[in-house]
Scaffold this active site. Structure first.
Site, PDB file in Angstrom:
ATOM      1  N   GLU A  61      -9.325  46.723 -85.876  1.00 45.54           N
ATOM      2  CA  GLU A  61      -8.832  47.705 -86.831  1.00 45.54           C
ATOM      3  C   GLU A  61      -9.821  48.868 -86.716  1.00 45.54           C
ATOM      4  O   GLU A  61     -10.931  48.797 -87.246  1.00 45.54           O
ATOM      5  CB  GLU A  61      -8.824  47.151 -88.252  1.00 45.54           C
ATOM      6  CG  GLU A  61      -8.280  48.157 -89.265  1.00 45.54           C
ATOM      7  CD  GLU A  61      -8.428  47.697 -90.702  1.00 45.54           C
ATOM      8  OE1 GLU A  61      -7.534  47.993 -91.508  1.00 45.54           O
ATOM      9  OE2 GLU A  61      -9.447  47.056 -91.025  1.00 45.54           O
ATOM     10  N   ASP A  74     -11.476  43.209 -88.936  1.00 45.91           N
ATOM     11  CA  ASP A  74     -11.272  44.105 -90.074  1.00 45.91           C
ATOM     12  C   ASP A  74     -12.338  45.200 -90.074  1.00 45.91           C
ATOM     13  O   ASP A  74     -13.523  44.929 -89.859  1.00 45.91           O
ATOM     14  CB  ASP A  74     -11.354  43.279 -91.362  1.00 45.91           C
ATOM     15  CG  ASP A  74     -11.239  44.137 -92.609  1.00 45.91           C
ATOM     16  OD1 ASP A  74     -10.159  44.715 -92.826  1.00 45.91           O
ATOM     17  OD2 ASP A  74     -12.237  44.232 -93.356  1.00 45.91           O
TER      18      ASP A  74
END
Length: 702
Positions: free
Chosen positions: A378, A342
């Site tokens: 990401e 993330d």
């Protein structure tokens, strides 16, 4: 109670069958107490007197799995110098393998008084906080083996443990929303029939429900608020949180592996649940604030490139050790097959700017365990220069946000998208080829947990996040969505038919693009969140997957497209197209060719035309340049993909020099999308009429 010196490594609580070794790092502490917690609310405090390189440790004979514990750190409390030690706060072990309980929010878990942020708070947090748990590391893995599915065979399925399983009618009530539910035959059967090879789970590291959300009657449903990087989230366990969550998670991984499905974890190493300077003191802040967090020039405050209040200090050797130890633990002890990171750009911020050669990437590159599993970034954060799609090192794959945006724009009819659409369809060589990566570096997706579902993407022009309690201010406002003529639910048959067609267009485009496709859970059923594009706090039926009795046409179409991809290597090439004939294939045709709807090869003028909304692409199955695993030549059928993203019916001419006879295998204008039995035969030079916003795929045998 006997207390032996113990060892400084490994960190955390390590049970060996006779007792437990405890080790914790803090450079800031003057002394640290290990607190053993008892079920009557009392605790036994033991000072950790042995110290090696700022690691305090002790071995306690007879301390068994299930024992709850925490740390109390005695040391300086001087926020103006970045120091926040406070022995009144019972702290979680950063290396805890399991965590028990939940936070009962109150002033006790904060290091200051609510009315006076500059005044130290000495209220005991133990009755209101979570506790670490000693776990039994032994587990019968049997003959478990990682599937090790290669990227060109991978189909990712992003899912939430609770959201995927909570409403499945075949699951017993006591299993719904748990790790055990992932191992249930009903869930595994759905995934295998769909053709999924890897389950990408949204955060399962122990996370915290934010104080603000709890006060609003909401929860941090998504889980991007980690406090325990080694501990499976205890609320997803069906039968206890004194270590049972570890056994249950391992059992789920073992069952998924038996079905040939990899398990990939969405991990949040960029920040913790302790928030900014006004956040709670739960673990890292009280242990050694300045060693764990990026502080500003005024060390009372935290640098925040994540939008969550803090960022971990990626140039600290102790933070890097924590992350690498955590990653290795999940691979070696929990048998997971990879990670999706993330806001991964934050991990690259060694100083201020995003640095491709930061220490974190160096460590991953040389690590013999972590470097061998799937690593998915990401590739953005909210800091300056944080959008880094295409800029991660060669070992990494990336969520390709440009693929998502371009495909959405193409099908909603935005101008001047043909050239970029062609690049995204063929693996985004403009992003990945220059650093030696292949099309498989691109994780292609149209939807994910963050944003509209597939259904809502074609049903809403605007977000509708009122249920989140922020007056619809939260969430992305520019969604590249189109409601097909009516905002929200509609009973107009023409609008419903167009929406269904658009969803089939997205699914077909995703599965026939070069790269690695990722589906978002429930999109195969056209699940809706009522236009909410930021359901991070919606732990209820709004966000849970509604399992229909009959999955309907879209589920069947999605399955058919996944299996079409799996059956044909021309859709999952490991090298970029050359745009010319391939030597040694005895085929004079190029490996790829682009055509206007009139069947003529595209010119620069055609690519640059503002009004162009339609094109065809020829994929030559007889010109695949990469060899098979034993060096053999790979040969496949050839395909002609016809895209009509315009608002009007368009005639397409089948090119005359690329095959004499074709067969229709996909037609998104039809409710079922894929012809049952044998599709229509189409000779070269023939004309096909594609209705507005539809796609046809023709197949020519090798």
């Amino acid at each position: 109670m006997q207390v032996w010196p113990g060892q400084a490594y490994p960190l955390g609580a390590t049970y060996d069958g006779a007792g437990t070794n405890f080790a914790v790092f803090s450079e800031a502490a003057d002394r640290i107490e290990l607190c053993l917690l008892h079920d009557d609310g009392s605790e036994t405090a033991i000072e950790l007197r042995e110290t090696d390189a700022f690691v305090r440790h002790a071995y306690l004979p007879g301390i068994m799995p299930g024992q709850r514990y925490g740390f109390r750190v005695h040391g300086p409390y001087a926020p103006e110098r970045g120091q926040r030690c406070n022995s009144a706060k019972l702290l979680l072990d950063p290396y805890a393998r399991a965590i028990s309980g939940a936070i009962d929010w109150g002033e006790e878990v904060y290091g200051y008084h609510f009315g006076s942020p500059d005044k130290r708070n000495d209220l005991d947090s133990a009755p209101r906080t979570m506790t670490s748990v000693v776990v039994n590391p032994y587990f019968d893995w049997g003959d478990d083996r990682p599937p090790r599915t290669e990227y060109h065979h991978t189909v990712l399925y992003e899912a939430h443990v609770k959201g995927l399983t909570m409403r499945h009618p075949a699951l017993p009530d006591e299993l719904r929303g748990t790790y055990a539910a992932l191992a249930h035959p009903a869930i595994i059967e759905h995934l295998t029939e769909l053709g999924v090879t890897a389950l990408e789970l949204m955060p399962v590291h122990q996370f915290v429900n934010d104080h603000r959300l709890v006060d609003m009657g909401l929860n941090n449903y998504w889980g991007y608020n980690t406090i325990g990087f080694f501990a499976p989230h205890n609320a997803y366990a069906s039968w206890g949180d004194r270590g049972q969550q570890v056994l249950e998670f391992k059992s789920a991984v073992r069952a998924l592996h038996e079905a040939g499905i990899e398990v990939i974890l969405d991990v949040v190493y960029n920040h913790t649940a302790e928030g900014n300077h006004l956040g709670p003191t739960l673990s890292f802040r009280g242990l050694d604030n300045a060693s764990y967090y990026r502080l500003t020039e005024d060390p009372r405050y935290y640098m925040d490139t994540t939008g969550t209040g803090n960022s971990l200090l990626m140039r600290s050797p102790h933070v890097l050790q924590l992350i690498m130890d955590s990653l290795r633990y999940w691979v070696t002890e929990m048998h997971v097959d990879g990670f999706r990171f993330d806001l991964a750009a934050t991990l690259a911020r060694q100083f201020h700017e995003v640095d491709r050669l930061s220490s974190f990437f160096d460590l991953v590159q040389q690590d013999p365990v972590v470097s061998q599993v799937k690593l998915i970034a990401e590739p953005w954060d909210v800091g300056e220069g944080g959008y880094q799609v295409g800029n991660f090192p060669p070992l990494w794959t990336e969520w390709n946000g440009k693929y998502r945006d371009t495909v959405r724009d193409m099908w909603r009819g935005e101008p001047q998208t043909l050239a970029e659409f062609a690049s995204r369809l063929t693996g985004s060589s403009d992003l990945y080829q220059d650093d030696g990566r292949r099309p498989l570096a691109s994780i292609n997706f149209v939807t994910c947990h963050d944003g509209f579902t597939m259904h809502d993407l074609v049903s809403y022009n605007d977000k509708h996040n009122e249920a989140n309690g922020e007056d619809n201010r939260d969430g992305e406002s520019h969604n590249r969505s189109w409601n097909c003529g009516a905002e929200g639910e509609s009973d107009d048959p023409e609008i419903l038919e167009l929406r269904a067609r658009q969803m089939r267009n997205f699914i077909a485009t995703l599965m026939l693009s070069q790269g690695v496709p990722m589906l978002s859970h429930g999109d195969e059923f056209a699940r809706t969140q009522g236009g909410n594009n930021n359901a991070y706090c919606q732990d209820g039926e709004l966000a849970w997957v509604p399992w229909p009795e009959d999955g309907g046409d879209l589920l069947e179409f999605t399955r058919a497209m996944v299996w079409l991809r799996r059956d044909h290597p021309v859709f999952r090439r490991r090298r970029f197209f050359h745009g010319r004939p391939v030597q040694g294939t005895h085929d004079e045709l190029s490996d790829i060719a682009w055509f206007t709807p009139a069947g003529e090869e595209m010119t620069q003028h055609d690519w640059n035309s503002t009004q162009a909304r339609a094109l065809s692409v020829f994929l030559n199955g007889n010109a695949i340049s990469e060899p098979g695993p034993r060096g053999e030549r790979i040969s496949d059928d050839s395909f002609l993909l016809m895209f009509n993203a315009s608002a009007k019916t368009t005639e397409f001419v089948v090119p005359v020099n690329h095959g004499r006879q074709w067969q229709v295998v996909v037609d998104t204008s039809r409710p079922e999308g894929v012809p049952s039995g044998t599709g229509a035969k189409v000779p070269a030079g023939d004309r096909l009429t594609l209705v507005d916003r539809s796609m046809v795929v023709l197949q020519r045998p090798a």
